[in-house]
Design a protein around this motif. Structure first.
Motif, PDB file in Angstrom:
ATOM      1  N   UNK A 260       0.837  -1.207   0.000  1.00 49.72           N
ATOM      2  CA  UNK A 260       0.000   0.000   0.000  1.00 49.72           C
ATOM      3  C   UNK A 260       0.868   1.252   0.000  1.00 49.72           C
ATOM      4  N   UNK A 261       1.937   1.240   0.803  1.00 47.21           N
ATOM      5  CA  UNK A 261       2.834   2.401   0.809  1.00 47.21           C
ATOM      6  C   UNK A 261       3.498   2.620  -0.543  1.00 47.21           C
ATOM      7  N   UNK A 262       3.942   1.530  -1.169  1.00 49.38           N
ATOM      8  CA  UNK A 262       4.575   1.631  -2.490  1.00 49.38           C
ATOM      9  C   UNK A 262       3.590   2.136  -3.537  1.00 49.38           C
ATOM     10  N   UNK A 263       2.368   1.617  -3.484  1.00 49.75           N
ATOM     11  CA  UNK A 263       1.361   2.053  -4.451  1.00 49.75           C
ATOM     12  C   UNK A 263       1.089   3.545  -4.330  1.00 49.75           C
ATOM     13  N   UNK A 264       0.934   4.033  -3.096  1.00 45.30           N
ATOM     14  CA  UNK A 264       0.649   5.455  -2.897  1.00 45.30           C
ATOM     15  C   UNK A 264       1.837   6.329  -3.295  1.00 45.30           C
ATOM     16  N   UNK A 265       3.047   5.878  -2.972  1.00 47.24           N
ATOM     17  CA  UNK A 265       4.243   6.663  -3.318  1.00 47.24           C
ATOM     18  C   UNK A 265       4.420   6.739  -4.830  1.00 47.24           C
ATOM     19  N   UNK A 266       4.251   5.607  -5.515  1.00 43.75           N
ATOM     20  CA  UNK A 266       4.407   5.607  -6.973  1.00 43.75           C
ATOM     21  C   UNK A 266       3.325   6.443  -7.638  1.00 43.75           C
ATOM     22  N   UNK A 267       2.114   6.379  -7.100  1.00 45.42           N
ATOM     23  CA  UNK A 267       1.023   7.202  -7.654  1.00 45.42           C
ATOM     24  C   UNK A 267       1.346   8.681  -7.506  1.00 45.42           C
ATOM     25  N   UNK A 268       2.000   9.034  -6.411  1.00 47.25           N
ATOM     26  CA  UNK A 268       2.344  10.436  -6.161  1.00 47.25           C
ATOM     27  C   UNK A 268       3.504  10.889  -7.041  1.00 47.25           C
ATOM     28  N   UNK A 269       4.490  10.010  -7.231  1.00 47.72           N
ATOM     29  CA  UNK A 269       5.711  10.422  -7.935  1.00 47.72           C
ATOM     30  C   UNK A 269       5.634  10.222  -9.436  1.00 47.72           C
ATOM     31  N   UNK A 270       5.041   9.124  -9.883  1.00 47.22           N
ATOM     32  CA  UNK A 270       5.075   8.775 -11.304  1.00 47.22           C
ATOM     33  C   UNK A 270       3.749   9.071 -12.008  1.00 47.22           C
ATOM     34  N   UNK A 271       2.674   9.171 -11.241  1.00 50.77           N
ATOM     35  CA  UNK A 271       1.324   9.455 -11.751  1.00 50.77           C
ATOM     36  C   UNK A 271       0.868   8.364 -12.720  1.00 50.77           C
ATOM     37  N   UNK A 272       0.637   8.681 -14.007  1.00 48.21           N
ATOM     38  CA  UNK A 272      -0.027   7.736 -14.913  1.00 48.21           C
ATOM     39  C   UNK A 272       0.732   6.419 -15.088  1.00 48.21           C
ATOM     40  N   UNK A 273       2.043   6.451 -15.038  1.00 49.13           N
ATOM     41  CA  UNK A 273       2.812   5.243 -15.307  1.00 49.13           C
ATOM     42  C   UNK A 273       3.120   4.401 -14.084  1.00 49.13           C
ATOM     43  N   UNK A 274       2.512   4.738 -12.922  1.00 43.37           N
ATOM     44  CA  UNK A 274       2.909   4.044 -11.704  1.00 43.37           C
ATOM     45  C   UNK A 274       2.541   2.564 -11.720  1.00 43.37           C
ATOM     46  N   UNK A 275       1.481   2.191 -12.426  1.00 42.89           N
ATOM     47  CA  UNK A 275       1.043   0.798 -12.434  1.00 42.89           C
ATOM     48  C   UNK A 275       2.071  -0.118 -13.090  1.00 42.89           C
ATOM     49  N   UNK A 276       2.785   0.408 -14.095  1.00 41.49           N
ATOM     50  CA  UNK A 276       3.806  -0.391 -14.772  1.00 41.49           C
ATOM     51  C   UNK A 276       4.943  -0.717 -13.800  1.00 41.49           C
ATOM     52  N   UNK A 277       5.441   0.287 -13.106  1.00 39.59           N
ATOM     53  CA  UNK A 277       6.524   0.087 -12.148  1.00 39.59           C
ATOM     54  C   UNK A 277       6.055  -0.789 -10.991  1.00 39.59           C
ATOM     55  N   UNK A 278       4.865  -0.525 -10.505  1.00 39.05           N
ATOM     56  CA  UNK A 278       4.276  -1.276  -9.400  1.00 39.05           C
ATOM     57  C   UNK A 278       4.169  -2.763  -9.760  1.00 39.05           C
ATOM     58  N   UNK A 279       3.651  -3.033 -10.951  1.00 40.20           N
ATOM     59  CA  UNK A 279       3.513  -4.422 -11.394  1.00 40.20           C
ATOM     60  C   UNK A 279       4.853  -5.101 -11.552  1.00 40.20           C
ATOM     61  N   UNK A 280       5.859  -4.394 -12.097  1.00 41.43           N
ATOM     62  CA  UNK A 280       7.182  -4.978 -12.287  1.00 41.43           C
ATOM     63  C   UNK A 280       7.823  -5.343 -10.948  1.00 41.43           C
ATOM     64  N   UNK A 281       7.672  -4.478  -9.949  1.00 41.58           N
ATOM     65  CA  UNK A 281       8.238  -4.766  -8.624  1.00 41.58           C
ATOM     66  C   UNK A 281       7.576  -5.994  -8.013  1.00 41.58           C
ATOM     67  N   UNK A 282       6.256  -6.093  -8.130  1.00 40.96           N
ATOM     68  CA  UNK A 282       5.538  -7.246  -7.584  1.00 40.96           C
ATOM     69  C   UNK A 282       5.986  -8.539  -8.260  1.00 40.96           C
ATOM     70  N   UNK A 283       6.159  -8.507  -9.582  1.00 39.84           N
ATOM     71  CA  UNK A 283       6.600  -9.706 -10.312  1.00 39.84           C
ATOM     72  C   UNK A 283       7.979 -10.143  -9.840  1.00 39.84           C
ATOM     73  N   UNK A 284       8.895  -9.191  -9.670  1.00 39.36           N
ATOM     74  CA  UNK A 284      10.252  -9.519  -9.230  1.00 39.36           C
ATOM     75  C   UNK A 284      10.245 -10.146  -7.834  1.00 39.36           C
ATOM     76  N   UNK A 285       9.418  -9.591  -6.958  1.00 39.56           N
ATOM     77  CA  UNK A 285       9.355 -10.138  -5.595  1.00 39.56           C
ATOM     78  C   UNK A 285       8.803 -11.549  -5.603  1.00 39.56           C
TER      79      UNK A 285
END
Length: 302
Positions: A260-285
């Motif tokens: 949840x913290x990562x999702x909110x931070x990425x939404x704040x910093x990256x805006x429209x593209x945050x889902x791509x980064x968020x998904x990539x991090x989850x896949x790696x983990x």
């Protein structure tokens, strides 16, 4: 007792978060903290069901039942009775679903639970007293007299979810759940009442999900069927539990903070593209930490 100090530290941190010097970020951080509490409780309730080997996608249905039950009742009953009514409505939905589907296994149960959520969302869209697609306004908790009411209600739900998870993890019920998960046929030979174990797990998980939905409605002040019964809720609960570590109490707690913290931070910093980064991090983990975050702490799966 491994992991209990971390659980206690997590709870203490969020109990005193509103009193920490958060500066200009106070409102934002308290909102993030609220959603961490709520979605962590939802993940713990999902994990309680997953310990029986069932992949549930019905937590969106339980969340929505609790949200709408509370939202409709709170103007007439007050905050706490309305929350209780919403939780019981979610529990009744779980008993109805479980009595029909809990003899199904794996993917078949997942599809049935997803269909249950979709049926309830369609009903919420069509029934006049739910507000239909327009939505349902919901009063704030305790008529808005206490600004931190929603936060501490969320904290109370998390405490309940943690207590249920620890009970299931450290009581003889853990053995019944583990036997059911490993092999239902063997569990029956050992005397485990498989359907009863799965039904109780689903019922307890639904109560927590229903309470979470009720508090969410009073925090958001407005409900729509697309949000309250959205598949995103079930998927987020699943992701948090897997990310943190399945069949543990500590795992979803860690997963809730990070996801949840990562999702909110990425939404704040990256805006429209945050889902791509968020998904990539989850896949790696998921690829490189099959035991979740608890694996980094030397935690042990139940």
């Amino acid at each position: 007792m491994r992991g209990l100090p971390w659980v206690a530290l997590f709870l203490l941190l969020f109990a005193f978060l509103p009193f920490l010097p958060l500066g200009v970020w106070r409102a934002f951080l308290l909102d993030v903290g609220f959603f961490v509490l709520l979605f962590t409780a939802l993940a713990l309730s999902w994990d309680l069901v997953a310990r029986t080997g069932q992949l549930s996608l019905a937590h969106a249905a339980f969340f929505g039942l609790g949200a709408y039950g509370t939202g409709l009742a709170v103007p007439h009953l007050g905050t706490l009775p309305a929350l209780l009514l919403g939780a019981l409505l979610a529990g009744a939905g779980a008993l109805l679903l479980g009595s029909v589907t809990l003899r199904l296994h794996g993917l078949y149960f997942a599809i049935a639970s997803l269909a249950f959520s979709e049926v309830l969302r369609t009903l919420a869209l069509k029934l006049p007293f739910t507000g239909g697609p327009i939505g349902l306004p919901v009063p704030p908790p305790f008529a808005g007299e206490w600004p931190l009411a929603a936060y501490y209600l969320g904290f109370g739900i998390l405490l309940l979810a943690v207590a249920l998870s620890l009970w299931a993890e450290r009581s003889p019920f853990r053995l019944a759940q583990a036997a059911t998960r490993q092999s239902e046929a063997v569990a029956r030979v050992l005397g485990v009442r498989v359907v009863r174990v799965k039904l109780l797990s689903l019922f307890l998980g639904s109560l927590v999900a229903g309470l979470a939905g009720g508090v969410y409605g009073m925090k958001a002040l407005f409900l729509t069927p697309y949000e309250a019964f959205g598949l995103r809720l079930a998927v987020e609960a699943l992701v948090i539990a897997i990310f943190g570590g399945l069949y543990t109490t500590l795992g979803p707690l860690l997963g809730g903070v990070v996801v949840v913290g990562l999702e909110q931070a990425l939404r704040l910093w990256i805006k429209e593209g945050y889902l791509v980064v968020y998904g990539a991090i989850l896949i790696l983990v998921i690829l490189f930490l099959p035991r979740g975050l608890v694996g980094l702490l030397g935690g042990r799966r139940g």
